[in-house]
Scaffold this active site. Sequence first.
Site, PDB file in Angstrom:
ATOM      1  N   GLU C  60       4.909   1.784  -3.738  1.00 34.24           N
ATOM      2  CA  GLU C  60       3.531   1.280  -3.679  1.00 34.24           C
ATOM      3  C   GLU C  60       3.034   0.833  -5.047  1.00 34.24           C
ATOM      4  O   GLU C  60       2.309  -0.142  -5.165  1.00 34.24           O
ATOM      5  CB  GLU C  60       2.595   2.359  -3.121  1.00 34.24           C
ATOM      6  CG  GLU C  60       2.769   2.622  -1.619  1.00 34.24           C
ATOM      7  CD  GLU C  60       4.012   3.407  -1.288  1.00 34.24           C
ATOM      8  OE1 GLU C  60       4.598   4.005  -2.227  1.00 34.24           O
ATOM      9  OE2 GLU C  60       4.404   3.452  -0.115  1.00 34.24           O
ATOM     10  N   HIS C 129      -0.972  10.781   7.660  1.00 37.65           N
ATOM     11  CA  HIS C 129      -1.167   9.539   8.399  1.00 37.65           C
ATOM     12  C   HIS C 129      -2.605   9.388   8.890  1.00 37.65           C
ATOM     13  O   HIS C 129      -2.873   8.546   9.734  1.00 37.65           O
ATOM     14  CB  HIS C 129      -0.235   9.473   9.624  1.00 37.65           C
ATOM     15  CG  HIS C 129       1.219   9.534   9.274  1.00 37.65           C
ATOM     16  ND1 HIS C 129       1.907  10.716   9.198  1.00 37.65           N
ATOM     17  CD2 HIS C 129       2.095   8.562   8.940  1.00 37.65           C
ATOM     18  CE1 HIS C 129       3.162  10.481   8.853  1.00 37.65           C
ATOM     19  NE2 HIS C 129       3.304   9.185   8.682  1.00 37.65           N
TER      20      HIS C 129
END
Lengths: 433, 444, 338
Positions: C60, C129
Amino acid sequence: MVTTSRLHVPRTPARPGEMPDFSYLQLSPAGAVARPEASAPARDIGALSLELVRVLDDDHVAKGPWHPHLDPEELQVGLRHMLLTRLYDERMQRTQRAGKVSFYIRSLGEEAVSVAQCMALRPGDMLFPSYRNQGVHIARGMPLVDLMCQLLSNTRDMCKGRQLPVMYHSVAGNIFSISGNLATQFPQAVGWAMAAAIKGQDHLAASWIGEGSSAEADFHHALLFASVYQAPVILNVVNNQWAISTFQGYAGGEQRSFAARGPGYGIAGIRVDGNDFLAVYAVTRWAAERARTGAGPTLIELVTYRVGAHSTSDDPTRYRAKDDHRHWPLGDPIERLKRHLIALGEWSDERHRLLTEELEAEIAASWKEAVAYGTLNEGPRLDSGLMFEDVFKEMPPHLERQRAAMRQAAASAATAARAAAASAAGASNPAKD
Amino acid sequence: MSDASGEFVFKLPDLGEGTVEAEIIQWYVNVGDSIVEDQAMVEVMTDKASVEVPAPVGGKVLATTGAPGDKVAVGSPLVVIRLAGDTAQAGAGSRPGAAATPNAAAAPTAAATPNAAAEAGVATSFNGGTRVKTSPANRRRAREAGIELHSLVGTGPRGRILQGDIAAASERLGAVTGSAGAPGTAGRAGTTLPAAATLPSGGASEPSSVTEIKVIGLRRVIAERMSEAKRNIPHFAYVEEVDVTELEALRQHLNGKRRAGGAVLTYLPIVIAALVRTLRLHPGCNCRYDASRGVLLRHTAVHVGVATQTPDGLKVPVLHDAQALTVWGIETRVRELAERARSNRATREELSGSTITVTSLGKLGGIASTPVINAPEVAIVGLNRAEERPVVRGGAIIVRRIMNLSSSFDHRFVDGYDAAAMIQTLKEFLERPATIFIPEDNRE
Amino acid sequence: MAQMTMVQALNSAMDVMLGRDPAVILMGEDIGYFGGVFRATEGLQRKYGEHRVLDTPIAEGAIVGTAIGMGVNGLRPVAEIQFADYIYPGFDQIASELARLRYRTAGDFFAPVTIRTPCGGGIRGGQTHSQSPEGIFTHVCGIKVVMPSNPFDAKGLLITAIEDDDPVIFFEPKRLYNGPFDGDPGKAAIPWSTHPKGEVPEGHYTVPFGKADIVRAGEALTIVTYGTMVFVAMRAAASLGVDAEIIDLRSLVPLDVDTVCASVKKTGRCVVAHEATRFSGFGAEILSIVQEECFWDLEAPIQRVAGWDTPYPHAFEWEYFPGPERVATAIRAVLERT
């Protein structure tokens, strides 16, 4: 229960009071390292990352397959750029000590890294330097006045007062903005290069970080993406042996060269004598050709020495042997190029002295011009309202309000200061309130 | 508490701050009315404030005690209610309704009264009084309506003032004045003449008539306090004339130099500043008498009551710690206090704690007067009219500006000599105004 | 016009922009050949090629860092972070570089990067999540932060984001990808195909930043919310039968203060609701502003409904998720007689 730690701690060769010891350096003789084709596959040229490419030997004679065969005029230009960088550094260091500039970082001993590499690239190539690459601004002809105004954060500051001194940038010179965060420019350079490739251009990007910063995740990010996408980028690790007080062993240099990380990612890695103008130029040229012909990125480790302190806030005598740079086996970049040119009959001590005078005069004239635009303590000042601009492209309402509140507070403070000064100056008048 | 037959005898609750009795102002419910919990039943007045008393339960009113003007003791039965089967609270957003149109003779809801009344059982500290609990919106409503939040008893949880409490108070104000909620005019509600009453419009052919005006509410409190002061305190008067020519010149000069929009100085702030200096030399006139303990409290701080005529009647807001203020500070604060007193916004603290009172009617001040001491103080200084008069100086008649001071003292604690000395000191300061502002010589 | 799910609307936005501006490129993990784990980029690599829709390594920080470099070189990158829970490795590049580039170079350099990332819970995703980290980013000066609650807004806001020269973090409440969700997991899922806000123009259009949407006008109280909580709030208000004015902020930075304050000044009662954790959440900022601007109109304390201050637990999804019951409790509290 007495236990002895089994943890290995990297050894620093020479602390204050000890004899400088550079025997840990892996050196190769000048001219000894082979020069493969720029298009050679990375897996075949891994040895380059462990050897040391050198052109100038200890007698200042150029030799071997990496000799770039540059014209004397071009070498003289290089010498001039390096000398100007050094003299500019010296002068700016003195202004900091004199309190006219708040902070400065010199590149003493590392001038060839920035100058030779920059000269080996094209103007359209985008540079992503660290804060010790001021030589690229000099080599690309950026006006000294502009650099000085940035140091002074004055009314002509390219950063409009927002950045610490030495954090230059130039759109015209294709030199990206310098960040205070370490290694962030590495993946940014790779992204830029990827974009150039997507657009089908043959521009490339080059970036510099110190060996200490190569510990950051962004170093890994850059190598990974450069490798995956074969980005046309030159990634330079300037191993000047020190990251403030931390020896390069703590960045992994004790176990393996920094250039050797390249082959680990499947990209070319070359280790070069960073104080040898000709070698640095040659290796950069090779990497540029490699990138431009689509043969991929290169990781270059430039072995050099940080002669001065980390910055004006640092005192290296507290963690390393004094004058240890005198024992540096790879010499001084300016001295070596000068000697080489003299040996070629293309330079002289006298010309060098004259050049020094000329450059010092140029620096002095630029400084005079720069301070007219304001200094920290005197002269015109930037409007503090500028602090609210450029946060976004358009100023949002909440920042307009904050700017108004700031001006209000400043006005009140000024009024109070004037009143305090007035009442301190004269006797109090009871009729007045 | 209710008894077995389902009847609830509601007794007048403690309305706060040690109230022992309250005067009935008006009833909102009649015998036989059905009422709901929290509905306002009756308005009562304590020494200071007018309060709506809500029904503690819903049901039917069986009996009420007292008529407007009667005094009811705290804890005595006030209303008998037959309990309804359903005592559910009113739903969200609804308000306790007033059962009857407010009587035109309604007393003001504002808290402003002479500070003597304010002191009855009330702690007179600077931060004195409990904090009012109500929502920000309600604070704004009260402010806009000119209603003193401290004067209301909240019907919400833990005494919180609800919107309905303010709306009801505002309604009464509006009904009496004909303009609800206008700041500054809210004070109109306190007039002793009911709006509905008419006076003879004059003319010889008008038949004569007698109008009956009940002495209730604020006027009744003033009357009681004045009687008490005169009854208990042996007043003696001392009148002296003061040459205020220099004072006037200074005043004109300072006003000439002021910034646009800056405060205009009257005599009063300078007189107060002089009074502060005077009382340091004559502390015996800066006292309050605690009759219950037989103790005279001599204060070092000077809290000056400033008698102020308001549409409601006489009020005396207090300039606390006058010794800490400059003349300009006094001017500003006196102006502010007068404004707040006139618009019914003065707080409890602002109406109590004075150690001496000053009264002035300006041009209406006459040449001499006999002001009534603001108990439990021991002195009051009155300013009469300032005007040009002929005086004899050095054998010649010249014109000087002269103002008389008419003062009263409590002869139990202040002897004639002390009173005279104090007024003479004050006179000296006022005739040589520069001396007011020259710091004391500590070597004395 | 077409009925689209939020995923399709997002896809449409990127499709339109890829077609319209050759500088636009997409990058992210699994977004290219596979079309993204939530299908947001389905078909786009096939249509525009591997050089404009890039699959990236799992990094990322590198995704953001290289996106910045691309932006500096004239591209308009739209980077996907697969779950907002994974955005943190990129935080340095976002906060230290992307947010400040224009500022520190006095406008000489800027990077028009859009970072898209699914957020929020209600999907039994556990703590890696389900997070809603928008409050961390609203605190960084120099980036814009938006979160749509429906397909129409999603497409319009994403196009605005891509066209904006300032960096934008674009949060997508994943629970709303396929249909509105009002907080009752027992109910059958409603698709966007039957919802008015599922009607989406097929071409280019924008929804402006800094403009909140009053999804339901009302007089009794104001509910300020965004993301999935918009539907939870609507359900809570409906179940109580209260005349609530429900405001979907959709743009957090820049924030539409005027709409919020006009509403609270009208109703005098305010509830702030978001999925993100309570302490130091973005709701605290809204509350502060409402207190500053609307103080004298407040009839009651402002109520806040938010996630509990714990990591997002897997087994206790429905006790954790701020459902309509919790919003209803707040509504009742704020409507108390004052």
